[in-house]
Motif scaffolding. Sequence first.
Motif, PDB file in Angstrom:
ATOM      1  N   ARG A 198       0.830  -1.201  -0.028  1.00 24.75           N
ATOM      2  CA  ARG A 198       0.168  -0.025  -0.059  1.00 24.75           C
ATOM      3  C   ARG A 198       0.913   1.240   0.015  1.00 24.75           C
ATOM      4  NH1 ARG A 198      -1.817   3.689   3.181  1.00 24.75           N
ATOM      5  NH2 ARG A 198      -0.789   3.146   4.945  1.00 24.75           N
ATOM      6  N   LEU A 199       1.677   1.180   0.872  1.00 26.82           N
ATOM      7  CA  LEU A 199       2.729   2.569   0.802  1.00 26.82           C
ATOM      8  C   LEU A 199       3.550   2.497  -0.269  1.00 26.82           C
ATOM      9  CD1 LEU A 199       4.102   2.050   4.632  1.00 26.82           C
ATOM     10  CD2 LEU A 199       2.438   3.893   3.561  1.00 26.82           C
ATOM     11  N   TYR A 200       4.075   1.517  -1.021  1.00 19.86           N
ATOM     12  CA  TYR A 200       4.748   1.470  -2.136  1.00 19.86           C
ATOM     13  C   TYR A 200       4.081   2.180  -3.300  1.00 19.86           C
ATOM     14  CZ  TYR A 200       6.928   0.102  -6.558  1.00 19.86           C
ATOM     15  OH  TYR A 200       7.487   0.043  -7.949  1.00 19.86           O
ATOM     16  N   ARG A 201       2.699   1.670  -3.403  1.00 17.63           N
ATOM     17  CA  ARG A 201       1.612   2.481  -4.382  1.00 17.63           C
ATOM     18  C   ARG A 201       1.507   3.813  -4.035  1.00 17.63           C
ATOM     19  NH1 ARG A 201      -0.816  -2.748  -3.320  1.00 17.63           N
ATOM     20  NH2 ARG A 201      -2.315  -1.710  -2.060  1.00 17.63           N
ATOM     21  N   ALA A 202       1.441   4.146  -2.912  1.00 18.17           N
ATOM     22  CA  ALA A 202       1.173   5.611  -2.523  1.00 18.17           C
ATOM     23  C   ALA A 202       2.261   6.432  -2.988  1.00 18.17           C
ATOM     24  CB  ALA A 202       0.746   5.773  -1.013  1.00 18.17           C
ATOM     25  N   VAL A 203       3.490   5.900  -2.526  1.00 19.41           N
ATOM     26  CA  VAL A 203       4.681   6.663  -2.863  1.00 19.41           C
ATOM     27  C   VAL A 203       4.867   6.927  -4.511  1.00 19.41           C
ATOM     28  CG1 VAL A 203       7.211   6.990  -2.691  1.00 19.41           C
ATOM     29  CG2 VAL A 203       5.947   6.247  -0.582  1.00 19.41           C
ATOM     30  N   MET A 204       4.583   5.635  -5.036  1.00 19.38           N
ATOM     31  CA  MET A 204       4.770   5.865  -6.661  1.00 19.38           C
ATOM     32  C   MET A 204       3.662   6.827  -7.080  1.00 19.38           C
ATOM     33  SD  MET A 204       7.043   3.703  -7.629  1.00 19.38           S
ATOM     34  CE  MET A 204       6.704   2.968  -9.429  1.00 19.38           C
ATOM     35  N   GLN A 205       2.553   6.696  -6.724  1.00 25.30           N
ATOM     36  CA  GLN A 205       1.594   7.720  -7.361  1.00 25.30           C
ATOM     37  C   GLN A 205       1.793   8.998  -6.822  1.00 25.30           C
ATOM     38  OE1 GLN A 205      -2.340   7.139  -5.549  1.00 25.30           O
ATOM     39  NE2 GLN A 205      -3.195   8.662  -7.069  1.00 25.30           N
ATOM     40  N   GLN A 206       2.553   9.314  -5.880  1.00 27.50           N
ATOM     41  CA  GLN A 206       2.943  10.723  -5.378  1.00 27.50           C
ATOM     42  C   GLN A 206       4.158  11.044  -6.241  1.00 27.50           C
ATOM     43  OE1 GLN A 206       4.121  11.706  -1.108  1.00 27.50           O
ATOM     44  NE2 GLN A 206       6.132  11.400  -2.041  1.00 27.50           N
ATOM     45  N   PHE A 207       4.937  10.210  -6.599  1.00 29.40           N
ATOM     46  CA  PHE A 207       6.053  10.856  -7.479  1.00 29.40           C
ATOM     47  C   PHE A 207       5.948  10.723  -8.921  1.00 29.40           C
ATOM     48  CE2 PHE A 207       9.574   8.326  -4.718  1.00 29.40           C
ATOM     49  CZ  PHE A 207       9.606   9.264  -3.979  1.00 29.40           C
ATOM     50  N   GLY A 208       4.649  10.542  -9.603  1.00 27.94           N
ATOM     51  CA  GLY A 208       4.266  10.596 -10.665  1.00 27.94           C
ATOM     52  C   GLY A 208       4.960  10.028 -11.857  1.00 27.94           C
ATOM     53  N   ASN A 209       5.194  10.471 -12.793  1.00 26.80           N
ATOM     54  CA  ASN A 209       6.264   9.947 -13.932  1.00 26.80           C
ATOM     55  C   ASN A 209       7.484  10.844 -13.727  1.00 26.80           C
ATOM     56  OD1 ASN A 209       4.461   8.152 -15.012  1.00 26.80           O
ATOM     57  ND2 ASN A 209       3.624   9.754 -16.290  1.00 26.80           N
ATOM     58  N   GLY A 210       8.557   9.977 -14.158  1.00 24.46           N
ATOM     59  CA  GLY A 210       9.913  10.544 -13.889  1.00 24.46           C
ATOM     60  C   GLY A 210      10.856   9.829 -13.266  1.00 24.46           C
ATOM     61  N   PRO A 211      12.264  10.514 -12.909  1.00 22.07           N
ATOM     62  CA  PRO A 211      13.254   9.698 -12.477  1.00 22.07           C
ATOM     63  C   PRO A 211      12.976   9.269 -10.992  1.00 22.07           C
ATOM     64  CG  PRO A 211      13.702  12.051 -12.788  1.00 22.07           C
ATOM     65  CD  PRO A 211      12.286  11.720 -13.247  1.00 22.07           C
ATOM     66  N   ARG A 212      12.313  10.015 -10.138  1.00 24.09           N
ATOM     67  CA  ARG A 212      12.036   9.536  -8.750  1.00 24.09           C
ATOM     68  C   ARG A 212      11.298   8.073  -8.803  1.00 24.09           C
ATOM     69  NH1 ARG A 212       9.703  14.087  -5.410  1.00 24.09           N
ATOM     70  NH2 ARG A 212      10.111  12.832  -3.676  1.00 24.09           N
ATOM     71  N   ARG A 213      10.351   8.140  -9.608  1.00 29.00           N
ATOM     72  CA  ARG A 213       9.562   7.035  -9.534  1.00 29.00           C
ATOM     73  C   ARG A 213      10.244   5.802 -10.289  1.00 29.00           C
ATOM     74  NH1 ARG A 213       3.719   6.295 -10.576  1.00 29.00           N
ATOM     75  NH2 ARG A 213       3.291   4.036 -11.417  1.00 29.00           N
TER      76      ARG A 213
END
Length: 148
Positions: free
Chosen positions: A71-86
């Motif tokens: 759940r936290l992984y999905r939340a952080v991935m969503q927060q990061f959007g597209n790009g190098p952080r993701r």
Amino acid sequence: PSRMHLVRHAPALALLFVAIPASATPWCDLPQPHPVDAAFAVALERSGGVTADMRDAQGLAYEGWDNELNRLYRAVMQQFGNGPRRDALRQAQRAWLAWDDAEAVSDIAQQEDNGTAGPIAVADQSIARRRSRACTLYLMLEDPSTTP
């Protein structure tokens, strides 16, 4: 105690780790225990030290932390959007999963001679890894107050 004394009593020492209520340790420096830890502590207390019941409690804790990790992984991935952080997080998570698999194999090998205490120690280590990784992901959230 001598090293040999500790090795001979490793199964009993492994049980001590399970006997410590998970809620006694704060998660991710939060003031209250995480709900997974709180439920685990209650289940362990109810087990009365019966191995099968302790393993059931560990199974629920493992599942709870695995779900929280995802759940936290999905939340952080969503927060990061597209790009190098993701992209970097995806790569790091894949590496973490590979490391976790390797650690589990090592844990099993280390505990193979410890009878019924071996699987309890292995499960504790697996739960601890998920709990720790979930904290790492939690700390990546821009607004962690929205969870848990």
